[in-house]
Write an enzyme that holds these catalytic residues in place. Structure first.
Site, mmCIF file in Angstrom:
data_model
loop_
_atom_site.group_PDB
_atom_site.id
_atom_site.type_symbol
_atom_site.label_atom_id
_atom_site.label_comp_id
_atom_site.label_asym_id
_atom_site.label_seq_id
_atom_site.Cartn_x
_atom_site.Cartn_y
_atom_site.Cartn_z
ATOM 1 C CE LYS A 89 39.704 -20.452 91.731
ATOM 2 N NZ LYS A 89 40.024 -20.607 93.169
ATOM 3 N NE ARG A 140 13.726 6.478 92.051
ATOM 4 C CZ ARG A 140 13.957 5.573 91.099
ATOM 5 N NH1 ARG A 140 14.954 5.759 90.237
ATOM 6 N NH2 ARG A 140 13.224 4.475 91.017
ATOM 7 N N PRO A 165 24.590 7.069 93.749
ATOM 8 C CG PRO A 165 24.928 9.063 94.888
ATOM 9 C CD PRO A 165 24.033 7.848 94.859
ATOM 10 C CD GLU A 166 28.310 3.416 89.836
ATOM 11 O OE1 GLU A 166 29.427 2.953 89.556
ATOM 12 O OE2 GLU A 166 27.359 3.450 89.026
ATOM 13 C CG HIS A 186 12.610 15.626 97.307
ATOM 14 N ND1 HIS A 186 11.400 14.965 97.255
ATOM 15 C CD2 HIS A 186 12.702 16.337 96.153
ATOM 16 C CE1 HIS A 186 10.792 15.246 96.113
ATOM 17 N NE2 HIS A 186 11.566 16.069 95.427
#
Length: 270
Positions: free
Chosen positions: A148, A106, A2-3, A88
């Site tokens: 840059k 995972r 997730p972000e 899990h």
């Protein structure tokens, strides 16, 4: 995954469940993976904060007292919290009036306890750039750095120019700004377009609870069973071969910096 939008949604969801509660025990069988969690035992969670993709839970000795430790959580690719144990479950946060279970199929998620502000073991967190929805994400320093920078997408993923932008939201913001993911040294105009696009994408995604992949059965949902809704708004990410919503050209999927990358070759020319 997730972000930032998914982690912010998680923060909002779990804050009422843990704020003001005492940590009785953090149970797991991986001390190397989840170090120093015993330091949280007996301490009170004063609030739930977020920095980029990290959840930060300050821990105090007493209610209303200053925090001396922080419980840091990174959800990894598939991490999230559940009210019930699952096959899990990797770690359980036992509180004085309930429990939360860290579900992580995972196993890329990270949980650790540190002294307040001591992020030596978390270099990405220590060097993280400004929050995209806060005032300190100012255009001028962003544009100066972008002028840059090397390839723009890997630069965004480094977390240094702006916090919380991962693979999904980098693709979406670059599509909106009409910038090729591999372009280097953005012009002032391009930097301004990207700055605006990042803000817009993040705000919309947070409002929709983030993105759930896999048609609603993918690798992100909340403890209450809710899925995100922003995946229905994706213009580029995950849409390889499908028509660009802006011009109709098929979206291309490539690999850039070892990450799957989606862009429109017509709208985002190299």
């Amino acid at each position: 995954m997730p972000e930032l939008p998914e982690v912010e949604t998680t923060r909002r969801k779990i804050a009422p469940l843990v704020t003001g509660r005492t940590v009785l025990e953090i149970e797991h069988f991986s001390p190397d993976k989840y170090p120093d969690t015993e330091l949280a035992h007996g301490r009170i969670i004063s609030e739930v904060q977020r920095r980029g993709k990290y959840l930060i839970l300050p821990l105090a000795d007493q209610a209303g007292g200053p925090a001396d430790y922080e419980l840091i959580v990174h959800l990894g690719m598939t991490g999230g919290f559940r009210l019930e144990e699952t096959q899990h479950t990797r770690l359980t946060l036992r509180l004085n009036d309930g429990a939360l279970h860290f579900h992580d199929p995972r196993r890329f998620g990270k949980v650790r306890v540190v002294r307040v502000g001591d992020y030596a073991a978390l270099p990405t967190l220590a060097a993280m750039g400004p929050e995209p929805l806060e005032d300190d994400f100012a255009l001028e320093p962003f544009a100066e750095a972008a002028a840059k920078a090397g390839a723009v997408k890997p630069w965004l993923l480094s977390q240094k120019p702006v916090a919380g932008v991962g693979n999904i939201y980098a693709d979406e913001a670059l599509w909106r700004a009409q910038i090729h993911p591999a372009q280097t040294r953005l012009s002032a105009e391009q930097a301004a377009q990207l700055h605006t696009a990042i803000r817009e994408v993040m705000e919309e995604a947070v409002n929709l609870g983030g993105s759930s992949l896999g048609g609603g059965t993918g690798n992100y949902r909340q403890h209450d069973g809710d899925w995100g809704g922003f995946q229905l708004q994706h213009a580029a990410y995950g849409r390889g071969g499908q028509p660009c919503p802006r011009c109709g050209t098929p979206i291309e999927k490539t690999v850039l910096g070892q990450r799957g990358t989606h862009h429109c070759p017509q709208c985002q020319p190299s």
